[in-house]
Design a protein around this motif. Structure first.
Motif, PDB file in Angstrom:
ATOM      1  N   PRO A 403       0.798  -1.236   0.000  1.00  0.00           N
ATOM      2  CA  PRO A 403       0.000   0.000   0.000  1.00  0.00           C
ATOM      3  C   PRO A 403       0.827   1.280   0.000  1.00  0.00           C
ATOM      4  O   PRO A 403       0.327   2.330  -0.416  1.00  0.00           O
ATOM      5  N   LEU A 404       2.074   1.227   0.458  1.00  0.00           N
ATOM      6  CA  LEU A 404       2.904   2.438   0.501  1.00  0.00           C
ATOM      7  C   LEU A 404       3.975   2.444  -0.581  1.00  0.00           C
ATOM      8  O   LEU A 404       4.864   3.309  -0.566  1.00  0.00           O
ATOM      9  N   ALA A 405       3.897   1.504  -1.517  1.00  0.00           N
ATOM     10  CA  ALA A 405       4.928   1.405  -2.555  1.00  0.00           C
ATOM     11  C   ALA A 405       5.036   2.718  -3.333  1.00  0.00           C
ATOM     12  O   ALA A 405       4.034   3.243  -3.830  1.00  0.00           O
ATOM     13  N   GLY A 406       6.238   3.246  -3.415  1.00  0.00           N
ATOM     14  CA  GLY A 406       6.482   4.470  -4.177  1.00  0.00           C
ATOM     15  C   GLY A 406       6.129   5.751  -3.461  1.00  0.00           C
ATOM     16  O   GLY A 406       6.443   6.842  -3.970  1.00  0.00           O
ATOM     17  N   LEU A 407       5.483   5.659  -2.298  1.00  0.00           N
ATOM     18  CA  LEU A 407       5.113   6.870  -1.559  1.00  0.00           C
ATOM     19  C   LEU A 407       6.290   7.342  -0.716  1.00  0.00           C
ATOM     20  O   LEU A 407       6.907   6.552   0.014  1.00  0.00           O
ATOM     21  N   ARG A 408       6.591   8.627  -0.790  1.00  0.00           N
ATOM     22  CA  ARG A 408       7.648   9.228   0.021  1.00  0.00           C
ATOM     23  C   ARG A 408       7.065  10.436   0.742  1.00  0.00           C
ATOM     24  O   ARG A 408       6.369  11.254   0.132  1.00  0.00           O
ATOM     25  N   PHE A 409       7.356  10.539   2.027  1.00  0.00           N
ATOM     26  CA  PHE A 409       6.828  11.627   2.841  1.00  0.00           C
ATOM     27  C   PHE A 409       7.965  12.589   3.180  1.00  0.00           C
ATOM     28  O   PHE A 409       9.107  12.158   3.410  1.00  0.00           O
ATOM     29  N   ASP A 411       8.599  14.347   5.809  1.00  0.00           N
ATOM     30  CA  ASP A 411       9.159  14.268   7.161  1.00  0.00           C
ATOM     31  C   ASP A 411       8.349  13.264   7.978  1.00  0.00           C
ATOM     32  O   ASP A 411       7.336  12.719   7.518  1.00  0.00           O
ATOM     33  N   HIS A 412       8.819  13.032   9.197  1.00  0.00           N
ATOM     34  CA  HIS A 412       8.200  12.022  10.053  1.00  0.00           C
ATOM     35  C   HIS A 412       6.755  12.374  10.391  1.00  0.00           C
ATOM     36  O   HIS A 412       5.883  11.491  10.426  1.00  0.00           O
ATOM     37  N   GLU A 413       6.467  13.643  10.609  1.00  0.00           N
ATOM     38  CA  GLU A 413       5.105  14.036  10.979  1.00  0.00           C
ATOM     39  C   GLU A 413       4.144  13.856   9.806  1.00  0.00           C
ATOM     40  O   GLU A 413       2.989  13.460   9.991  1.00  0.00           O
ATOM     41  N   ALA A 414       4.609  14.139   8.602  1.00  0.00           N
ATOM     42  CA  ALA A 414       3.762  13.915   7.425  1.00  0.00           C
ATOM     43  C   ALA A 414       3.427  12.431   7.289  1.00  0.00           C
ATOM     44  O   ALA A 414       2.308  12.066   6.891  1.00  0.00           O
ATOM     45  N   LEU A 415       4.382  11.558   7.619  1.00  0.00           N
ATOM     46  CA  LEU A 415       4.109  10.119   7.595  1.00  0.00           C
ATOM     47  C   LEU A 415       3.018   9.758   8.590  1.00  0.00           C
ATOM     48  O   LEU A 415       2.132   8.949   8.279  1.00  0.00           O
ATOM     49  N   GLN A 416       3.064  10.351   9.784  1.00  0.00           N
ATOM     50  CA  GLN A 416       2.024  10.046  10.781  1.00  0.00           C
ATOM     51  C   GLN A 416       0.650  10.427  10.253  1.00  0.00           C
ATOM     52  O   GLN A 416      -0.319   9.658  10.380  1.00  0.00           O
ATOM     53  N   GLN A 417       0.549  11.580   9.638  1.00  0.00           N
ATOM     54  CA  GLN A 417      -0.736  12.010   9.093  1.00  0.00           C
ATOM     55  C   GLN A 417      -1.184  11.095   7.953  1.00  0.00           C
ATOM     56  O   GLN A 417      -2.361  10.730   7.852  1.00  0.00           O
ATOM     57  N   GLY A 418      -0.233  10.691   7.098  1.00  0.00           N
ATOM     58  CA  GLY A 418      -0.571   9.813   5.991  1.00  0.00           C
ATOM     59  C   GLY A 418      -1.029   8.441   6.452  1.00  0.00           C
ATOM     60  O   GLY A 418      -1.983   7.875   5.907  1.00  0.00           O
ATOM     61  N   LEU A 419      -0.364   7.903   7.484  1.00  0.00           N
ATOM     62  CA  LEU A 419      -0.755   6.586   7.997  1.00  0.00           C
ATOM     63  C   LEU A 419      -2.100   6.641   8.705  1.00  0.00           C
ATOM     64  O   LEU A 419      -2.908   5.717   8.603  1.00  0.00           O
ATOM     65  N   ARG A 420      -2.360   7.730   9.431  1.00  0.00           N
ATOM     66  CA  ARG A 420      -3.683   7.848  10.079  1.00  0.00           C
ATOM     67  C   ARG A 420      -4.778   7.932   9.018  1.00  0.00           C
ATOM     68  O   ARG A 420      -5.848   7.323   9.177  1.00  0.00           O
ATOM     69  N   ALA A 421      -4.520   8.636   7.942  1.00  0.00           N
ATOM     70  CA  ALA A 421      -5.519   8.718   6.860  1.00  0.00           C
ATOM     71  C   ALA A 421      -5.742   7.340   6.242  1.00  0.00           C
ATOM     72  O   ALA A 421      -6.885   6.964   5.924  1.00  0.00           O
ATOM     73  N   HIS A 422      -4.680   6.587   6.076  1.00  0.00           N
ATOM     74  CA  HIS A 422      -4.800   5.227   5.523  1.00  0.00           C
ATOM     75  C   HIS A 422      -5.658   4.351   6.432  1.00  0.00           C
ATOM     76  O   HIS A 422      -6.544   3.625   5.952  1.00  0.00           O
ATOM     77  N   ILE A 423      -5.418   4.386   7.729  1.00  0.00           N
ATOM     78  CA  ILE A 423      -6.175   3.548   8.668  1.00  0.00           C
ATOM     79  C   ILE A 423      -7.627   3.994   8.735  1.00  0.00           C
ATOM     80  O   ILE A 423      -8.545   3.166   8.783  1.00  0.00           O
ATOM     81  N   GLU A 424      -7.860   5.297   8.737  1.00  0.00           N
ATOM     82  CA  GLU A 424      -9.234   5.802   8.755  1.00  0.00           C
ATOM     83  C   GLU A 424     -10.000   5.333   7.519  1.00  0.00           C
ATOM     84  O   GLU A 424     -11.169   4.920   7.608  1.00  0.00           O
ATOM     85  N   VAL A 489       1.695   8.202  21.543  1.00  0.00           N
ATOM     86  CA  VAL A 489       2.178   6.983  22.194  1.00  0.00           C
ATOM     87  C   VAL A 489       2.672   5.980  21.165  1.00  0.00           C
ATOM     88  O   VAL A 489       3.589   5.203  21.428  1.00  0.00           O
ATOM     89  N   VAL A 490       2.070   5.980  19.971  1.00  0.00           N
ATOM     90  CA  VAL A 490       2.530   5.164  18.849  1.00  0.00           C
ATOM     91  C   VAL A 490       2.965   6.100  17.738  1.00  0.00           C
ATOM     92  O   VAL A 490       2.248   7.037  17.377  1.00  0.00           O
ATOM     93  N   ARG A 491       4.152   5.822  17.182  1.00  0.00           N
ATOM     94  CA  ARG A 491       4.687   6.585  16.053  1.00  0.00           C
ATOM     95  C   ARG A 491       5.027   5.582  14.949  1.00  0.00           C
ATOM     96  O   ARG A 491       5.718   4.589  15.184  1.00  0.00           O
ATOM     97  N   PHE A 492       4.529   5.835  13.750  1.00  0.00           N
ATOM     98  CA  PHE A 492       4.747   4.911  12.644  1.00  0.00           C
ATOM     99  C   PHE A 492       6.103   5.171  11.988  1.00  0.00           C
ATOM    100  O   PHE A 492       6.512   6.324  11.822  1.00  0.00           O
ATOM    101  N   LEU A 493       6.783   4.083  11.609  1.00  0.00           N
ATOM    102  CA  LEU A 493       8.087   4.189  10.959  1.00  0.00           C
ATOM    103  C   LEU A 493       7.997   4.152   9.444  1.00  0.00           C
ATOM    104  O   LEU A 493       8.842   4.734   8.759  1.00  0.00           O
ATOM    105  N   SER A 514       9.905   5.048   3.560  1.00  0.00           N
ATOM    106  CA  SER A 514       8.828   6.040   3.463  1.00  0.00           C
ATOM    107  C   SER A 514       9.293   7.456   3.757  1.00  0.00           C
ATOM    108  O   SER A 514       8.731   8.420   3.223  1.00  0.00           O
ATOM    109  N   VAL A 515      10.298   7.595   4.612  1.00  0.00           N
ATOM    110  CA  VAL A 515      10.852   8.922   4.932  1.00  0.00           C
ATOM    111  C   VAL A 515      12.370   8.822   4.775  1.00  0.00           C
ATOM    112  O   VAL A 515      13.088   8.566   5.759  1.00  0.00           O
ATOM    113  N   PRO A 516      12.872   8.986   3.570  1.00  0.00           N
ATOM    114  CA  PRO A 516      14.316   8.833   3.345  1.00  0.00           C
ATOM    115  C   PRO A 516      15.126   9.745   4.248  1.00  0.00           C
ATOM    116  O   PRO A 516      14.817  10.934   4.422  1.00  0.00           O
TER     117      PRO A 516
END
Length: 629
Positions: A403-409, A411-424, A489-493, A514-516
């Motif tokens: 699901p994240l193939a080719g996606l680059r964020f 920074d770390h915070e943008a990844l958190q927002q992207g993963l929360r959107a994916h789960i939602e 409390v949880v941070r996605f890598l 995901s976050v080079p």
């Protein structure tokens, strides 16, 4: 314990079952069902169950575990009993699902069931068919099934429960077997032995040994792959960063035990959003995996209308053809294209029949052309593109798996927002019947799994893919994960997470595709996954000794058994006449010891075949003994 106090005088036919969890319970249920037809007249039956843990639930479903831990299936989707869908030679013996059993508990105790402790009785009262029961309530259900199954054994049957570990099986191929128990000088003697070992601990591989050694050298914490409920989590200190590899069910258990298990709680705000209120005792979990996302949530609705007519493109005929190939079939070349076509067939059947406004044309015409297209061909892709206008309605298995193939964020915070959107988005989709082709694919996955057990060891990728799509957590767990993410409390890598040991800084370092360039350092690393069920690295002494004494293992390290009845194979491919094995340590592993009703569960089919083979074996031995007496 005895199924009947009136003991016949003839020497009993004896079976030793190593393991007393749900797989052994299911086997006993099938022995009881088939005994009226196959058990020798007047010959008493004697069963020995060997397991350090209580019969019924065994180790994984033992009653003494945290009440915070849930099942990952709805109560109405959990049964231990056969129904008309199960392909078997023995009789159907209907019984209640977990949800139906709970109704019986509410209305009085089910027949033969002891009174539940007050806290479990309260859980049963509150349970609905769509509830996710606690594991300790499932343990009570499994115990009841075990006791009912024992009560159904032939008159004169004696059942002995040994809270011990079996360490070795000896005996000639054509003679009685000896099962040696840890710390005992005299073995159990049996006419036949069944290994129903369930999930086992394993010795670490080279990478895990190196990480453990690094942690010891630098005063760090490394928890290797194991059951989260058995891990020593107290070594993870409040507030400290913890790297976690794995986002499957073991991660969900870890998440629960380190948050609610440490006094945190959830509260729903005025806008309906769930919020997590920390206790201050939680570590900070930096979690990643190959995919970088958690398993898909369990689907939260039922199928209405016609079920997908599977198997169609991956059924018995196709498996027979694969088994007739010279050599072992290659999964990617020979098997996966057929599976992909089967899953697509279920998906499009549902789309055309339940949501025809999103298709172009009629199902019969599409079905005929779909059947004619070679699996994975450009012609098949073109057919689907013409018949299904919206690409979002097309089944893309590669995109599902990555699901994240080719996606680059950035920074770390943008990844958190992207993963929360994916789960939602996943939560919304898995609870919306407008996406009911997802449920059709789920049912097709169950069908495929039921066929694959006849092909033996096909490698580990399929099992991970199946679990990711079909065996994910309850939706409420992912809602909690979102709340934990918002609370920090949880941070996605991210995807393609890698962990290295840094000897210069004396820490573990994690990064992802995901976050080079982003790196997280921590002094604790948790492998949130189960150990691989390999024979050579198993910590089970019995399994290792069987392999050492001549039992065959597959290239992936699974115990080789006959696909027809579970007999253990030797290195020449010969089935042992008196030794059987069932479960995840074998190359005929099924998706679970209990199952969703009306899904032709492979474990139930295996249990029936093995029970009948056992009874026929005992009857043959009884006849021979009578002739030579």
């Amino acid at each position: 314990m005895s199924a009947n106090p009136d003991q016949p005088s003839r020497s009993p036919a004896t079976i030793v079952i190593v393991g007393a969890g749900p797989r052994a319970t299911g086997l006993i249920e099938r022995l009881a069902a088939n005994a009226p037809e196959l058990h020798g007249d007047g010959v008493p039956l004697e069963l020995h169950l060997v397991d350090p843990h209580p019969p019924g639930g065994g180790r994984i479903w033992r009653p003494d575990q945290s009440p915070l831990l849930w099942m990952n299936s709805m109560a109405e989707d959990v049964t231990m009993f056969t129904d008309e869908s199960v392909e078997r030679e023995g009789p159907i013996r209907p019984g209640p699902s977990l949800a139906e059993w709970a109704v019986q508990v509410r209305e009085g105790a089910p027949p033969g069931s002891p009174a539940l402790p007050p806290e479990l009785a309260a859980e049963a009262v509150a349970l609905t068919g769509q509830s996710f029961a606690t594991r300790r309530l499932q343990s009570a259900y499994l115990r009841w099934v075990y006791e009912r199954s024992v009560a159904g054994l032939p008159p004169g049957t004696t059942v002995h429960e040994h809270r011990d570990r079996a360490v070795r099986v000896t005996g000639p191929r054509d003679g009685r077997q000896q099962v040696w128990l840890e710390g005992r000088t005299a073995p159990l003697t049996a006419d036949a032995v069944v290994l129903a070992l369930g999930h086992l601990d394993a010795e670490p591989d080279a990478e895990q040994r190196a990480l453990t050694a690094f942690a010891a050298e630098h005063g760090l914490v490394h928890l290797p792959p194991e059951f989260s409920a058995d891990s020593e989590l107290s070594v993870l200190r409040p507030g400290e960063p913890v790297l976690v590899r794995g986002l499957g069910l073991a991660f969900v258990d870890l998440m629960v035990l380190l948050t609610e298990g440490r006094g945190g709680r959830y509260q729903r705000g005025p806008d309906g959003e769930l919020a997590y209120l920390p206790s201050g005792r939680e570590p900070v979990l930096y979690a990643g995996s190959r995919r970088g996302v958690p398993y898909h949530a369990k689907i939260g609705y039922s199928l209405s209308g016609e079920r997908p007519p599977v198997p169609r493109f991956f059924g018995p005929a196709q498996v027979d053809a694969l088994r007739s190939l010279p050599g072992r079939p290659d999964f990617r070349r020979d098997i996966w294209p057929l599976i992909a076509k089967e899953l697509g067939f279920a998906h499009y059947h549902r789309l055309f029949t339940a949501h025809p406004e999103r298709t172009a044309g009629e199902w019969p015409a599409f079905e005929e052309k779909y059947a004619a297209c070679p699996p994975g061909s450009p012609e098949l892709d073109a057919l689907v593109a013409a018949a299904v206008p919206d690409p979002a309605d097309r089944l893309d298995l590669d995109a599902l798996d990555h699901p994240l193939a080719g996606l680059r964020f950035p920074d770390h915070e943008a990844l958190q927002q992207g993963l929360r959107a994916h789960i939602e988005a996943d939560l919304a989709r898995r609870h919306n019947p407008a996406h009911s082709p997802d449920l059709a694919v789920f049912l097709a996955l169950l069908s495929v799994y039921g066929q694959l057990i006849r092909l033996g060891d096909i490698g580990g990728w399929w099992h991970g893919f199946f679990s990711y799509l079909a065996s994910g957590p309850p939706g409420p767990r992912l809602e909690q994960l979102l709340a934990l993410s918002r609370a920090g409390v949880v941070r996605f890598l991210g995807a393609e997470t890698t962990v290295t040991a840094d000897p210069l800084r004396g820490v573990f370092r994690a990064s992802s595709a995901s976050v080079p360039g982003h790196v997280v350092e921590a002094r604790a690393l948790v492998e949130a996954r189960l150990p691989e069920p390999t024979v050579d690295r198993s910590r089970d002494t019995l399994l290792r000794s069987l392999h050492r004494d001549g039992a065959a293992a597959t290239p992936a390290g699974l115990l080789a058994v006959s696909p027809t009845d579970g007999r253990i194979l030797d290195r020449a491919g010969r089935p042992h006449p008196r030794r059987f094995a069932l479960g995840p340590h074998t190359d005929a592993r099924a998706s679970g010891a209990f199952a969703r009703p009306r899904t032709n569960a492979p474990a139930f089919r295996q249990n029936d075949a093995t029970a009948r083979a056992l009874l026929l074996c005992l009857r043959d031995l009884s006849c021979r003994a009578s002739l030579t007496a």
